[in-house]
Design a protein around this motif. Structure first.
Motif, short mmCIF file in Angstrom:
data_model
loop_
_atom_site.label_atom_id
_atom_site.label_comp_id
_atom_site.label_asym_id
_atom_site.label_seq_id
_atom_site.Cartn_x
_atom_site.Cartn_y
_atom_site.Cartn_z
N VAL A 92 0.83 -1.20 0.00
CA VAL A 92 0.00 0.00 0.00
C VAL A 92 0.87 1.25 0.00
O VAL A 92 2.03 1.21 0.38
CB VAL A 92 -0.95 0.05 1.23
CG1 VAL A 92 -1.90 -1.13 1.25
CG2 VAL A 92 -0.18 0.13 2.52
N HIS A 108 -5.29 5.22 2.14
CA HIS A 108 -4.18 4.55 1.46
C HIS A 108 -4.63 4.09 0.08
O HIS A 108 -5.82 4.06 -0.23
CB HIS A 108 -3.71 3.34 2.28
CG HIS A 108 -4.77 2.28 2.40
ND1 HIS A 108 -5.75 2.33 3.36
CD2 HIS A 108 -5.01 1.17 1.66
CE1 HIS A 108 -6.56 1.29 3.22
NE2 HIS A 108 -6.13 0.56 2.18
N VAL A 109 -3.66 3.72 -0.74
CA VAL A 109 -3.92 3.11 -2.04
C VAL A 109 -3.36 1.70 -1.96
O VAL A 109 -2.17 1.51 -1.68
CB VAL A 109 -3.22 3.86 -3.19
CG1 VAL A 109 -3.51 3.19 -4.53
CG2 VAL A 109 -3.64 5.32 -3.23
N THR A 110 -4.19 0.68 -2.17
CA THR A 110 -3.70 -0.69 -2.19
C THR A 110 -3.16 -0.98 -3.58
O THR A 110 -3.89 -0.89 -4.56
CB THR A 110 -4.83 -1.68 -1.83
OG1 THR A 110 -5.34 -1.35 -0.53
CG2 THR A 110 -4.33 -3.11 -1.83
N VAL A 142 1.23 10.91 -5.67
CA VAL A 142 -0.14 10.42 -5.85
C VAL A 142 -0.97 11.58 -6.38
O VAL A 142 -1.07 12.61 -5.72
CB VAL A 142 -0.73 9.88 -4.53
CG1 VAL A 142 -2.16 9.44 -4.72
CG2 VAL A 142 0.14 8.75 -3.99
N THR A 155 -10.18 8.25 -7.39
CA THR A 155 -9.29 7.52 -8.28
C THR A 155 -7.96 8.27 -8.35
O THR A 155 -7.92 9.49 -8.20
CB THR A 155 -9.88 7.35 -9.69
OG1 THR A 155 -10.11 8.63 -10.26
CG2 THR A 155 -11.17 6.54 -9.65
N VAL A 156 -6.87 7.52 -8.54
CA VAL A 156 -5.54 8.12 -8.48
C VAL A 156 -4.62 7.58 -9.57
O VAL A 156 -4.85 6.52 -10.13
CB VAL A 156 -4.87 7.86 -7.10
CG1 VAL A 156 -5.65 8.48 -5.97
CG2 VAL A 156 -4.65 6.38 -6.86
N CYS A 194 0.30 -1.47 -10.14
CA CYS A 194 -0.86 -1.68 -9.27
C CYS A 194 -1.74 -2.76 -9.86
O CYS A 194 -2.05 -2.72 -11.05
CB CYS A 194 -1.64 -0.37 -9.14
SG CYS A 194 -3.06 -0.50 -8.03
N ASN A 208 -4.78 -3.35 -8.82
CA ASN A 208 -6.17 -2.90 -8.84
C ASN A 208 -6.48 -2.35 -10.22
O ASN A 208 -5.70 -1.56 -10.76
CB ASN A 208 -6.41 -1.80 -7.81
CG ASN A 208 -7.03 -2.32 -6.55
OD1 ASN A 208 -7.63 -3.38 -6.54
ND2 ASN A 208 -6.88 -1.58 -5.48
N PRO A 239 -6.80 2.09 -9.52
CA PRO A 239 -6.14 2.52 -8.29
C PRO A 239 -6.95 3.65 -7.65
O PRO A 239 -7.40 4.56 -8.34
CB PRO A 239 -4.78 3.03 -8.77
CG PRO A 239 -4.56 2.38 -10.10
CD PRO A 239 -5.93 2.21 -10.69
N HIS A 240 -7.15 3.57 -6.33
CA HIS A 240 -8.04 4.53 -5.67
C HIS A 240 -7.76 4.61 -4.17
O HIS A 240 -7.07 3.76 -3.61
CB HIS A 240 -9.50 4.12 -5.89
CG HIS A 240 -9.81 2.82 -5.22
ND1 HIS A 240 -9.52 1.61 -5.80
CD2 HIS A 240 -10.36 2.53 -4.01
CE1 HIS A 240 -9.87 0.63 -4.98
NE2 HIS A 240 -10.39 1.17 -3.88
N ILE A 241 -8.36 5.61 -3.57
CA ILE A 241 -8.42 5.78 -2.13
C ILE A 241 -9.89 5.73 -1.75
O ILE A 241 -10.69 6.47 -2.33
CB ILE A 241 -7.84 7.15 -1.70
CG1 ILE A 241 -6.40 7.32 -2.15
CG2 ILE A 241 -7.99 7.36 -0.19
CD1 ILE A 241 -5.91 8.76 -2.09
#
Length: 182
Positions: A48, A90-92, A125, A142-143, A156, A158, A161-163
Motif C-alpha cells: 500500500v 491509502h492506495v492498495t 499520488v 481515483t488516483v 498496481c 487494482n 487505483p483509488h483511495i
C-alpha cells in the motif's frame, strides 16, 4: 614496549579493542543472517501507499470542491450522517492476503517483484476523480501513482487505483472496487 613501537598498556588496550571490533562484526553478520531467515518466513499480505488527509487535501482546492459536491449529493439523499471518513487513507497496490507467493497470478507476481524494488521509496499520488455512490454509502478517489525519481508509473494490480475516502460503517472499503467498475 609490547611490540617494539607502543607501550604495553596501549598495545593491550588496542588488542582488546580489536577483539571487541571482531566480536561486533561477527554479531552484525549473525544479525544479518537472522534477518534474512526472518524475511524468508515473513509473508507480505499487501502493498500500500499510506497517505494522510493533510497530504491529500493540502493545496488541492478542486479536490475539496469535488468532495464537497459528493458529500452534498449524499446529504440530499439523507445518507450523510452515516458516512465516516477513512481514518488511514491509502492506495492498495497489491493484495496477496492468504495466498502463497507460488499461487500468485503471473501479473501479480510481476507486480510483487516490481514493488519489492520500490519499497520505501517516495511516490507522487495524483487524484484524478471523485466517485460517489450514495445508495451504497461510499466515496472513492481515483488516483495515478508515479515514482518521484524518474516519474515512472507505480505498478498496481487494482483495475482502478483509488483511495476509499468515506463510507458507511457497515460497508467494507473493498466495495470501492465494485463501485469503480460500474
Amino acid at each position: 614496549t609490547a611490540n617494539g613501537f607502543l607501550p604495553k598498556s596501549i598495545a593491550t588496550s588496542l588488542e582488546s579493542e580489536m577483539g571487541s571490533r571482531v566480536k561486533l562484526e561477527a554479531a552484525v553478520e549473525d544479525a544479518g543472517k537472522y534477518e534474512k531467515e526472518l524475511m524468508n518466513n515473513w509473508k507480505t499480505l499487501s502493498w500500500v501507499v499510506k497517505l494522510s488527509w493533510d497530504q491529500i487535501l493540502t493545496g488541492n482546492l478542486r479536490l475539496l470542491d469535488a468532495l464537497s459536491t459528493a458529500l452534498e449529493s449524499c446529504r440530499s439523499m439523507d445518507k450523510l450522517p452515516n458516512f465516516s471518513p477513512m481514518s488511514e487513507p491509502h492506495v492498495t497496490l497489491l493484495w496477496v492476503g492468504d495466498q502463497a507467493e507460488a499461487e500468485l497470478k503471473k501479473s501479480e507476481a510481476i507486480t510483487h517483484e516490481a514493488l519489492l524494488l520500490l519499497e520505501s521509496q517516495a511516490v507522487d499520488v495524483k487524484i484524478t476523480s471523485v466517485v460517489c455512490d450514495p445508495q451504497l454509502g461510499l466515496i472513492a478517489l481515483t488516483v495515478e501513482i508515479a515514482t518521484v525519481e524518474g516519474k515512472q508509473p507505480v505498478p498496481c494490480c487494482n483495475e482502478f487505483p483509488h483511495i476509499t475516502a468515506a463510507k458507511k460503517p457497515e460497508v467494507k472499503a473493498v466495495a470501492s472496487n465494485e463501485v469503480l467498475r460500474r
